[in-house]
Design an enzyme around this catalytic site. Sequence first.
Site, PDB file in Angstrom:
ATOM      1  N   TYR A   1      30.315  59.623  83.109  1.00 32.05           N
ATOM      2  CA  TYR A   1      30.124  58.675  82.293  1.00 32.05           C
ATOM      3  C   TYR A   1      29.523  59.465  81.052  1.00 32.05           C
ATOM      4  O   TYR A   1      30.116  59.003  79.770  1.00 32.05           O
ATOM      5  CB  TYR A   1      29.573  57.670  82.964  1.00 32.05           C
ATOM      6  CG  TYR A   1      29.230  56.464  81.936  1.00 32.05           C
ATOM      7  CD1 TYR A   1      30.091  55.573  81.536  1.00 32.05           C
ATOM      8  CD2 TYR A   1      28.041  56.299  81.297  1.00 32.05           C
ATOM      9  CE1 TYR A   1      29.984  54.436  80.958  1.00 32.05           C
ATOM     10  CE2 TYR A   1      27.879  55.322  80.439  1.00 32.05           C
ATOM     11  CZ  TYR A   1      28.819  54.240  80.211  1.00 32.05           C
ATOM     12  OH  TYR A   1      28.184  53.267  79.366  1.00 32.05           O
TER      13      TYR A   1
ATOM     14  N   SER B   1      27.169  54.542  74.370  1.00 34.02           N
ATOM     15  CA  SER B   1      26.049  54.313  75.324  1.00 34.02           C
ATOM     16  C   SER B   1      24.881  55.220  74.965  1.00 34.02           C
ATOM     17  O   SER B   1      25.244  56.293  74.093  1.00 34.02           O
ATOM     18  CB  SER B   1      26.668  54.873  76.556  1.00 34.02           C
ATOM     19  OG  SER B   1      25.531  54.707  77.545  1.00 34.02           O
TER      20      SER B   1
END
Length: 260
Positions: free
Chosen positions: A157, A144
């Site tokens: 995350y 990501s």
Amino acid sequence: MNSFSLQGKTALITGATHGLGMAMAVGLAQAGAELIITNNLKEPLDAAIEQYIDLGFKASGYVFDVTDEVEAEKQVADIEKNHGKIDILVNNAGIILRVLALDMPVADFRKVVDVDLIGPFIMSKLVAKNMIERRSGKIINICSMMSELGRDNVSAYASAKGGLKMLTRSLATEWAKYNVQVNAIGPGYFATSQTAPIRVDGHPFNDFIISRTPAGRWGEPEDLAGTAVFLASEASNFINGQVIYVDGGILATIGKPSNE
């Protein structure tokens, strides 16, 4: 162009029942790969497999939780028994909890890390055993932009995805000598059903993404397919331990160029 072909290859994609995972799986299938999809719930898995088959692809599904090492080991063994081999592993399964760090229970933090980091470690370790024995294999982790950037309310995350970047490099270092390539894709902001409510004109976050992205738009799920095919194919045989960011140029600049 034969080096980009996936004919005769079997691709295992975790969590590819919708969105970006499905778009990457479709790209792999279009290049010739047989698809094996996993999910921890049977209903969405069955619906996704039906969609793949309707598109004319060879696809099958297995229900299990990638964070359960014992169950994952059993299922990977069944997959290899039923399909002969796993040539490509895409560690796509993931979750995100948007909670400020001070408000996040430790149990929730651990849950995100378990799915987004420990799960890929478990799956890579299990699948790599036979890849190493065959001296051939491709592992693609889904990182990501949060593998590089921090942001408020996504501490778990970002921690997991930052760890996944380093796991990618570490596994590549260990397994390159066996002709196993471990790379990653880092998606930017994409137009999916999850982002639909904030992609309307005038929404502050929509305006922010458009203005922050040099390409001047959200990514389309199909924009990931080519990168997935490239990293899964022989065309990337000398690429190892890399994260390819598919983000419209966000990480390349501190702001979208002006029109002047």
